[in-house]
Design a protein around this motif. Sequence first.
Motif, PDB file in Angstrom:
ATOM      1  N   GLU A  61       0.251  -1.090  -0.127  1.00  0.00           N
ATOM      2  CA  GLU A  61       0.647  -0.360  -0.039  1.00  0.00           C
ATOM      3  C   GLU A  61       0.376   0.936   0.127  1.00  0.00           C
ATOM      4  N   PHE A  62       2.036   1.259   1.256  1.00  0.00           N
ATOM      5  CA  PHE A  62       3.309   2.402   0.888  1.00  0.00           C
ATOM      6  C   PHE A  62       3.360   2.418  -0.961  1.00  0.00           C
ATOM      7  N   ILE A  63       4.239   1.172  -1.187  1.00  0.00           N
ATOM      8  CA  ILE A  63       5.102   2.285  -2.290  1.00  0.00           C
ATOM      9  C   ILE A  63       4.935   2.298  -3.357  1.00  0.00           C
ATOM     10  N   VAL A  64       3.010   1.580  -2.998  1.00  0.00           N
ATOM     11  CA  VAL A  64       2.760   2.121  -5.041  1.00  0.00           C
ATOM     12  C   VAL A  64       2.488   4.482  -4.794  1.00  0.00           C
ATOM     13  N   THR A  65       2.704   4.519  -3.470  1.00  0.00           N
ATOM     14  CA  THR A  65       2.714   5.908  -3.488  1.00  0.00           C
ATOM     15  C   THR A  65       3.798   7.161  -3.143  1.00  0.00           C
ATOM     16  N   GLN A  66       4.760   6.148  -3.880  1.00  0.00           N
ATOM     17  CA  GLN A  66       6.586   6.947  -3.680  1.00  0.00           C
ATOM     18  C   GLN A  66       6.890   6.688  -4.968  1.00  0.00           C
TER      19      GLN A  66
ATOM     20  N   TYR B 275      12.572   4.364  -3.853  1.00  0.00           N
ATOM     21  CA  TYR B 275      12.208   4.185  -2.382  1.00  0.00           C
ATOM     22  C   TYR B 275      13.186   4.446  -1.800  1.00  0.00           C
ATOM     23  N   PHE B 276      14.176   4.772  -0.962  1.00  0.00           N
ATOM     24  CA  PHE B 276      14.996   4.704  -0.286  1.00  0.00           C
ATOM     25  C   PHE B 276      14.760   5.539   1.112  1.00  0.00           C
ATOM     26  N   ASN B 277      15.391   4.530   2.492  1.00  0.00           N
ATOM     27  CA  ASN B 277      14.569   4.782   4.098  1.00  0.00           C
ATOM     28  C   ASN B 277      15.882   5.572   4.714  1.00  0.00           C
ATOM     29  N   PRO B 278      15.880   6.685   5.600  1.00  0.00           N
ATOM     30  CA  PRO B 278      17.072   7.121   5.587  1.00  0.00           C
ATOM     31  C   PRO B 278      17.799   5.969   6.530  1.00  0.00           C
ATOM     32  N   PHE B 279      17.085   5.568   7.385  1.00  0.00           N
ATOM     33  CA  PHE B 279      17.472   4.216   8.669  1.00  0.00           C
ATOM     34  C   PHE B 279      18.382   3.385   8.351  1.00  0.00           C
ATOM     35  N   TRP B 280      18.128   3.229   6.599  1.00  0.00           N
ATOM     36  CA  TRP B 280      18.330   1.932   6.062  1.00  0.00           C
ATOM     37  C   TRP B 280      19.903   1.962   6.035  1.00  0.00           C
ATOM     38  N   LYS B 281      20.443   3.769   5.839  1.00  0.00           N
ATOM     39  CA  LYS B 281      22.015   3.524   5.928  1.00  0.00           C
ATOM     40  C   LYS B 281      22.580   5.039   6.298  1.00  0.00           C
ATOM     41  N   PRO B 282      22.085   5.149   7.520  1.00  0.00           N
ATOM     42  CA  PRO B 282      21.902   6.720   8.560  1.00  0.00           C
ATOM     43  C   PRO B 282      23.116   7.323   7.968  1.00  0.00           C
ATOM     44  N   ARG B 283      22.438   8.213   7.325  1.00  0.00           N
ATOM     45  CA  ARG B 283      24.106   9.674   7.045  1.00  0.00           C
ATOM     46  C   ARG B 283      24.611   9.795   8.552  1.00  0.00           C
ATOM     47  N   GLY B 284      26.318   9.929   7.792  1.00  0.00           N
ATOM     48  CA  GLY B 284      27.064  10.230   9.648  1.00  0.00           C
ATOM     49  C   GLY B 284      27.698   9.278  10.371  1.00  0.00           C
TER      50      GLY B 284
END
Lengths: 193, 178, 338, 410
Positions: free
Chosen positions: B144-149, B153-162
């Motif tokens: 349901e979520f991915i069709v709206t994106q 799609y890349f979530n920042p928590f998948w590879k946290p910056r810094g």
Amino acid sequence: MLVLEKLQEKFPEEIIETGESAGQTYVVVKREKIFEILKFLHESGELLFDHLADLTAVDWLKKKTPRFEVVYNLFSIRYKHFLRVKAQVPEEDPRITSVSSIWKVANWFEREVYDMFGIVFEGHPDLRRLLMPEDWEGFPLRKDYPLSLEPEQEWQGLVELKEKARRLAPFDWYQRVPGERGPSEVNEEAKEG
Amino acid sequence: MSIVKTIFLTEIMKGLSLTLRKLFAKPVTIQYPEEKKPLAPGFRGRHALVRDPKTGKDRCVGCYRCAQVCPAKCILIETERDPETKARVVKRYEIDALRCIFCGYCEEVCPVNAIVLTEFYEYSGYSREELYFDKERLLQNWDEFIVTQKRPYFNPFWKPRGIPERKLPAGKRQAEGI
Amino acid sequence: MIDLQAFLNTADHFLLKYFGLSLFKSLVLVGITLLHVAYTTYAERKIIGHMQQRLGPNRVGPRGLLQPIADVLKLIQKEDIIPSCVDSPVVFKAAPLISLVAGATSLAVIPIWEHFVVTNVNMALLVVLAMSSLSSFGVILAGWASNSRYSFLGGLRASAQVISYEIAMALALVGVMMLAGSMNLVEIVKAQVASPFKIYAIPQIIGFFVFMVAAIAETNRTPFDLPEAESELVAGYFVEYSGIRFALFYLAEYFGMIVMCMLAVVCFLGGWYGPFEVPGVPFFWFLLKLYFLIFFYIWVRATLPRYRYDQLMGLGWKVLIPLALLNIVITGLIKVMA
Amino acid sequence: MPQAVEIIQKQKNSDQWDEPYLVNMGPQHPATHGVLRLFLELDGETIVRCDPRIGYLHRGVEKLSENLTYSQAMVLTDRLDYIASAANNVGYCLAVEKLMGLEVPRRAQIIRVIVCEMARIASHLLWLATHALDIGAMTVFLYCFRDREWLLDIFEEICGARLTVSYPRIGGVRLDFNQKIIDELYRFTEEFPRRIPEYETLIDVNRIWLKRTKGVGVISGEEAVNLGLTGPSLRGSGVRYDLRRTRPYLIYDELDFEVAVEYEGDVYSRYRVRMKEMREANKIIRQCLDKLAECEGEPVIAEEAPDLLIPFSKPKRPQPAPHPKKGFLVKSVEVPIVPEGEVYFAIEAPKGELGYYIVSDGSGHPWRVRIRAPSFVHISALPALSEGQMVADIIAVIGSVDIVLGECDR
């Protein structure tokens, strides 16, 4: 350190241990003269611990004897020095003198410690439960107090409360079924009862 | 001077003129159901299990890290060994959304980026069961979520910056958008 | 627009002319005022909303125009709850009605137009003053009958407030009476227009100021809304009310507000007279002035904080009443000089 | 409580009213800012005695923390002062780090200062909004919320949550800033000083506001220290006690800002202190943003920072499972990460001195976490501040000491 020297000079027999943890000085004292010690720390012109930052207790169940430690974190706003005073309180006689006449802020801190640990502060003006209901049994922050119980076991008042909720249930609009007792009947019953 | 100010109520007049000016200013409100504010990437909303585009299944390997780190203890996992391949198979993966506190620790510790808190916040239910997500429901949430994106799609928590790469598990280091 | 004058002239039947005419007039007046009250609430929410950079009601009907109707319907449908602990159910039930009736009665004597006044009495000004004090009677009774501590405090505040501000208001109107030489409101308007400034707000500037402040206080509006101070007394005297009785209090408050504004228009702003005649709408100017004053009420509410109780009394007795007395003296001097 | 019931009963039954008029304010009351309950004894409208009752939001955070790991306990601190949750997180992390002797990278320190000051502005804006609403100025409320919304949007961009951010981690922060956040913050710091005069126009010199706040709830500096007041409430009484200067932490000693102090000790001076603090916080964010550019690309988490997933010991009792069918896997061994010892660490949270006293027994979870919440102390000072004032004043006083019940009850 100046503070420790002064304290040792004034109360040589009272101090059990001094030390440092994470860069903060602490001193462990006997509980009998805690009021005099803290009064001295508060009023002595060179120390002037005017800010009682925190007052709390620690339960050292099975780790240390005596079981409880009442912890006073003191700070001097003028001289910017910090001292932690810890007073030992045994399990069988959990009493210590109140310092709420020195710092007014200690009033509620002590009430909270009484509420959570069951340590009685002698000379406290108004030692009641603070955070927990007044009919609560047991002292939640003691280590032998279980983390969770059945709700009825936890608080006796709940049984009464549930009974009251049951009694008042007919007042809820969605529970008004024709033929059942309505508010007026309940009122009459209450009057008779 | 101050007497003049007192008599002519200057400060009250100033206040009145400010509110009068604002009467003609543009309202800042958003008419919610019709228009929506764009959410920031990485918003911690409804839970979902990432459906791997290659296999069509979830990516969870059943390492229990999320269940352990969860401060609210709202994740329930059951695994079993596949009798033939001896591989670990996730039998149950369930989240009680009503217990969740949305700290995002689970998506941060997941070594394969299987669990994600999606940027979807409009969910509610009439009963507690509706907000108790099992594995199927979690995968459905993802669909349901991915069709709206916008893809990928890349979530920042998948590879946290810094965060230095060596502090991350291999799966996170090689994380890619889906 | 019906040409009212023509219609009245053709109506020559006795009943219609004397009894029916008054009834007709009052019905029209009450109907129109009720509509105004309803849309004043709408205007208030809308204007304050925009002043606070939001929109206000915009869901029911186009631009939320049907919101007041929906509100009324909702409030009528609600259960009429009378708490079991009220001191006296009869008084509890009657209090909002007293407030409302007292507020609405004043409408009867206020001339909207030279030929449109329900009863043109010579003591009209006194009637309005008396009625506005009576309306607070309902407030006090409500506060007492509710048997709640917040309501009681609210009722007490209301009584004290009304008593002190009533004096200031009456004194402020004395100047107008002196200038006009009459207490008949139609006469006042006519005298006003005949005066050199056309409106009394200019020579009576102090009186006008005192009157407006006292009127705001009299109708319990911000910054003088102490009887219902929502932050300390929750809702004050009507905290125990719900449904239609709550609505009646609301109605009474807005009725009071509209009546006060009408009185200000009549006594200080020249009533229905304007710089030029608007054909077909004889009370155009009256309405315009009225709307401006209502807007002012709302505007003040959006801007100012609330007074404290003792400060309010201080303001009334130490500032407004001396000012009003000063105004009377000055007016008297002018009268004598002229 | 029985006393109160007795008096009320007696008053009902007798015609004489020689007892004080009792009013129970709260726990549901618009002006008590949460579930605070005040028990007031009135003489007319003057308060004779005020007895605050708390505990309606008591969730046992201290007890819960003892049964969670250090990282897990951090998310509980979000729920203390939920208006400025970032500051609570930072305080907790700093306390644990001090106990561990952990050095946090500079970039993380700067970021922490930024979020702390953002939390301070957000908290003060909410304070101003509700305080003004309590005194009756309705419009200020919405102007403040308008601007607070902006800050929350930035928080959302930073870490994905608006209110309970859980942003810092033991040893650093969870995510680095990106350019979008920095640009947005620059825009905010540019615009915000122009917004403050808007609120001030409506209340600052307004005669009604001055009448309501000046000379109300006066407390002398000495008395305030004795009562334990901290933060803006203490600085309003002329005591220059700001932990950012007195016991500097993070990078506050490098920053150029003034400690706001006023000397009257009344509601108005506390209001002035907070208004000034908002301006100073804005300045601090600005300076930190400039400093942030100097350490671009550096890591935001310490090398020795513990993994988020520190294995914890088996709980004493099994936790209630989210589902009737139990199925947790809790098998790990205890690994000591925090050495034995104790620390009291306090930061200057928006509401005052927020202290964490953490005792460690060397295991994976804290032995004792004590939270010294400023709101708790401030509520305990309410009787001293409000007695002899009027009912309307207690609203102003509660507003001026800025309390949050989540923090008070913990």
